[in-house]
Design a protein around this motif. Structure first.
Motif, PDB file in Angstrom:
ATOM      1  N   ARG A 224       5.065   1.477   9.418  1.00 28.73           N
ATOM      2  CA  ARG A 224       6.099   2.476   9.712  1.00 28.73           C
ATOM      3  C   ARG A 224       6.963   2.027  10.890  1.00 28.73           C
ATOM      4  O   ARG A 224       8.149   2.389  10.971  1.00 28.73           O
ATOM      5  CB  ARG A 224       5.439   3.820  10.023  1.00 28.73           C
ATOM      6  N   MET A 225       6.402   1.223  11.774  1.00 26.07           N
ATOM      7  CA  MET A 225       7.175   0.679  12.893  1.00 26.07           C
ATOM      8  C   MET A 225       8.052  -0.489  12.477  1.00 26.07           C
ATOM      9  O   MET A 225       8.800  -1.028  13.293  1.00 26.07           O
ATOM     10  CB  MET A 225       6.225   0.240  14.008  1.00 26.07           C
ATOM     11  N   GLY A 226       7.936  -0.930  11.216  1.00 22.37           N
ATOM     12  CA  GLY A 226       8.771  -2.006  10.719  1.00 22.37           C
ATOM     13  C   GLY A 226       8.122  -3.367  10.712  1.00 22.37           C
ATOM     14  O   GLY A 226       8.783  -4.373  10.453  1.00 22.37           O
ATOM     15  N   ALA A 227       6.804  -3.423  10.999  1.00 19.04           N
ATOM     16  CA  ALA A 227       6.097  -4.705  10.995  1.00 19.04           C
ATOM     17  C   ALA A 227       5.718  -5.097   9.571  1.00 19.04           C
ATOM     18  O   ALA A 227       5.643  -4.258   8.667  1.00 19.04           O
ATOM     19  CB  ALA A 227       4.839  -4.608  11.852  1.00 19.04           C
ATOM     20  N   ARG A 228       5.487  -6.398   9.383  1.00 19.76           N
ATOM     21  CA  ARG A 228       4.938  -6.919   8.129  1.00 19.76           C
ATOM     22  C   ARG A 228       3.475  -7.229   8.405  1.00 19.76           C
ATOM     23  O   ARG A 228       3.167  -8.097   9.218  1.00 19.76           O
ATOM     24  CB  ARG A 228       5.694  -8.165   7.679  1.00 19.76           C
ATOM     25  N   VAL A 229       2.580  -6.522   7.726  1.00 16.48           N
ATOM     26  CA  VAL A 229       1.176  -6.493   8.135  1.00 16.48           C
ATOM     27  C   VAL A 229       0.253  -7.083   7.073  1.00 16.48           C
ATOM     28  O   VAL A 229       0.320  -6.700   5.895  1.00 16.48           O
ATOM     29  CB  VAL A 229       0.729  -5.048   8.447  1.00 16.48           C
ATOM     30  N   VAL A 230      -0.605  -8.002   7.511  1.00 12.26           N
ATOM     31  CA  VAL A 230      -1.716  -8.483   6.691  1.00 12.26           C
ATOM     32  C   VAL A 230      -2.949  -7.724   7.146  1.00 12.26           C
ATOM     33  O   VAL A 230      -3.332  -7.790   8.316  1.00 12.26           O
ATOM     34  CB  VAL A 230      -1.924 -10.001   6.849  1.00 12.26           C
ATOM     35  N   ALA A 231      -3.563  -6.971   6.220  1.00 13.99           N
ATOM     36  CA  ALA A 231      -4.740  -6.167   6.528  1.00 13.99           C
ATOM     37  C   ALA A 231      -5.974  -6.887   6.017  1.00 13.99           C
ATOM     38  O   ALA A 231      -6.147  -7.056   4.812  1.00 13.99           O
ATOM     39  CB  ALA A 231      -4.619  -4.796   5.876  1.00 13.99           C
ATOM     40  N   LEU A 232      -6.829  -7.327   6.926  1.00  8.79           N
ATOM     41  CA  LEU A 232      -8.012  -8.110   6.570  1.00  8.79           C
ATOM     42  C   LEU A 232      -9.268  -7.249   6.602  1.00  8.79           C
ATOM     43  O   LEU A 232      -9.547  -6.587   7.604  1.00  8.79           O
ATOM     44  CB  LEU A 232      -8.167  -9.283   7.544  1.00  8.79           C
ATOM     45  N   GLU A 233     -10.005  -7.276   5.496  1.00  7.99           N
ATOM     46  CA  GLU A 233     -11.303  -6.608   5.435  1.00  7.99           C
ATOM     47  C   GLU A 233     -12.302  -7.501   4.709  1.00  7.99           C
ATOM     48  O   GLU A 233     -11.938  -8.461   4.052  1.00  7.99           O
ATOM     49  CB  GLU A 233     -11.214  -5.254   4.726  1.00  7.99           C
ATOM     50  N   THR A 234     -13.581  -7.161   4.882  1.00  3.80           N
ATOM     51  CA  THR A 234     -14.630  -7.925   4.214  1.00  3.80           C
ATOM     52  C   THR A 234     -14.619  -7.625   2.720  1.00  3.80           C
ATOM     53  O   THR A 234     -14.291  -6.511   2.308  1.00  3.80           O
ATOM     54  CB  THR A 234     -16.011  -7.576   4.803  1.00  3.80           C
ATOM     55  N   PRO A 235     -14.969  -8.602   1.888  1.00  3.54           N
ATOM     56  CA  PRO A 235     -14.976  -8.376   0.440  1.00  3.54           C
ATOM     57  C   PRO A 235     -15.940  -7.253   0.053  1.00  3.54           C
ATOM     58  O   PRO A 235     -16.948  -7.023   0.709  1.00  3.54           O
ATOM     59  CB  PRO A 235     -15.454  -9.723  -0.125  1.00  3.54           C
ATOM     60  N   GLY A 236     -15.595  -6.543  -1.031  1.00  4.03           N
ATOM     61  CA  GLY A 236     -16.470  -5.479  -1.510  1.00  4.03           C
ATOM     62  C   GLY A 236     -15.793  -4.129  -1.471  1.00  4.03           C
ATOM     63  O   GLY A 236     -14.566  -4.016  -1.561  1.00  4.03           O
ATOM     64  N   ALA A 237     -16.602  -3.085  -1.299  1.00  6.40           N
ATOM     65  CA  ALA A 237     -16.101  -1.718  -1.380  1.00  6.40           C
ATOM     66  C   ALA A 237     -15.058  -1.416  -0.310  1.00  6.40           C
ATOM     67  O   ALA A 237     -14.089  -0.689  -0.561  1.00  6.40           O
ATOM     68  CB  ALA A 237     -17.265  -0.732  -1.266  1.00  6.40           C
ATOM     69  N   LEU A 238     -15.238  -1.972   0.899  1.00  3.84           N
ATOM     70  CA  LEU A 238     -14.290  -1.703   1.976  1.00  3.84           C
ATOM     71  C   LEU A 238     -12.882  -2.148   1.613  1.00  3.84           C
ATOM     72  O   LEU A 238     -11.914  -1.408   1.784  1.00  3.84           O
ATOM     73  CB  LEU A 238     -14.734  -2.405   3.270  1.00  3.84           C
ATOM     74  N   VAL A 239     -12.763  -3.357   1.110  1.00  2.00           N
ATOM     75  CA  VAL A 239     -11.430  -3.877   0.819  1.00  2.00           C
ATOM     76  C   VAL A 239     -10.835  -3.193  -0.405  1.00  2.00           C
ATOM     77  O   VAL A 239      -9.611  -2.973  -0.479  1.00  2.00           O
ATOM     78  CB  VAL A 239     -11.447  -5.420   0.670  1.00  2.00           C
ATOM     79  N   GLU A 240     -11.658  -2.811  -1.384  1.00  2.00           N
ATOM     80  CA  GLU A 240     -11.130  -2.124  -2.555  1.00  2.00           C
ATOM     81  C   GLU A 240     -10.589  -0.746  -2.171  1.00  2.00           C
ATOM     82  O   GLU A 240      -9.538  -0.319  -2.660  1.00  2.00           O
ATOM     83  CB  GLU A 240     -12.222  -2.001  -3.627  1.00  2.00           C
ATOM     84  N   SER A 241     -11.309  -0.048  -1.304  1.00  2.00           N
ATOM     85  CA  SER A 241     -10.833   1.245  -0.821  1.00  2.00           C
ATOM     86  C   SER A 241      -9.543   1.090  -0.029  1.00  2.00           C
ATOM     87  O   SER A 241      -8.615   1.894  -0.158  1.00  2.00           O
ATOM     88  CB  SER A 241     -11.911   1.893   0.048  1.00  2.00           C
ATOM     89  N   LEU A 242      -9.476   0.034   0.779  1.00  2.00           N
ATOM     90  CA  LEU A 242      -8.274  -0.226   1.576  1.00  2.00           C
ATOM     91  C   LEU A 242      -7.071  -0.498   0.674  1.00  2.00           C
ATOM     92  O   LEU A 242      -5.973   0.010   0.910  1.00  2.00           O
ATOM     93  CB  LEU A 242      -8.530  -1.421   2.500  1.00  2.00           C
ATOM     94  N   ARG A 243      -7.270  -1.280  -0.370  1.00  2.00           N
ATOM     95  CA  ARG A 243      -6.181  -1.571  -1.308  1.00  2.00           C
ATOM     96  C   ARG A 243      -5.651  -0.287  -1.946  1.00  2.00           C
ATOM     97  O   ARG A 243      -4.438  -0.111  -2.110  1.00  2.00           O
ATOM     98  CB  ARG A 243      -6.656  -2.537  -2.391  1.00  2.00           C
ATOM     99  N   SER A 244      -6.559   0.602  -2.294  1.00  2.00           N
ATOM    100  CA  SER A 244      -6.154   1.861  -2.909  1.00  2.00           C
ATOM    101  C   SER A 244      -5.311   2.700  -1.957  1.00  2.00           C
ATOM    102  O   SER A 244      -4.267   3.237  -2.334  1.00  2.00           O
ATOM    103  CB  SER A 244      -7.399   2.639  -3.352  1.00  2.00           C
TER     104      SER A 244
END
Length: 217
Positions: free
Chosen positions: A97-117
């Motif tokens: 929202r501040m205008g940044a281009r963000v790479v969001a890193l999470e560990t593989p598995g349920a955490l990253v799938e929830s984050l993608r959603s």
């Protein structure tokens, strides 16, 4: 619960009195609904001034600590940002929202799938999966790296992914029980990395950033 009023009170009662002055950051945190990044049962806690556990070693960071870290990082529109341990994705949404281009890193598995959603409709956000301590070199260098939690040590591989003039912000956990950690900003300039202590914070430590137990004879 009136979440819009709670969000206003968070900005006026938690952020501004604690020296958060960046207009873009204040506007973003006044607009992004923290409650949307919490399970239904925990949404009434969205605007309390403390860390909210989410399970899996993740938590929604206390608003004031998060805001002061982001402010210290000097995030501006167009900045390339890596968020390490992005958790529920609230911090990523604010940075976008501040205008940044963000790479969001999470560990593989349920955490990253929830984050993608959660971040599927957020413009400027890219979700990737991998070991947190390794960062995400494929998209480096970054203007800003935010580790969303406390760490016992900062891997050198992460600071190497900073651009010239890049900043890494996080909280260094204290090694002494009952002692608050210290929010820090690392600056990469002229081939060296310097560190400045910003303020004290009781932020929980991310499990991936705990030191391996030392062997003792």
């Amino acid at each position: 619960m009136d979440f819009a009023k709670a969000r206003f009170n968070m900005v006026e009662g938690q952020l501004r009195p604690n020296r958060v002055t960046d207009p873009g950051l204040l506007d973003a945190m006044a607009e992004v609904p923290r409650e949307s990044f919490l399970p239904e049962a925990k949404r009434p806690l969205a605007y309390v001034d403390e860390d909210i556990p989410l399970g899996g070693g993740r938590f929604l960071m206390e608003p004031m600590v998060f805001a002061r870290l982001v402010q210290a990082a000097g995030v501006r529109p167009g900045c390339r940002v890596l968020v390490v341990g992005a958790g529920a994705g609230y911090g990523v949404a604010v940075l976008c929202r501040m205008g940044a281009r963000v790479v969001a890193l999470e560990t593989p598995g349920a955490l990253v799938e929830s984050l993608r959603s959660r971040l599927s409709d957020i413009e400027g956000a890219t979700v990737v999966a991998g070991p947190l301590v390794e960062g995400w070199a494929a998209a480096a260098p970054y203007d800003v790296i935010l580790i969303e939690g406390a760490v016992e040590e900062i891997p050198g591989g992460l600071t190497e992914q900073l651009a010239e003039g890049g900043r890494l912000v996080t909280v260094r956990a204290s090694s002494r029980p009952g002692v608050l950690g210290r929010a820090v900003r690392l600056l990469r300039a002229a081939g060296t990395v310097t560190e400045v202590v910003l303020f004290e914070a009781g932020t929980p430590t991310l499990p991936e950033f705990r030191r391996a137990p030392a062997f003792v004879f």
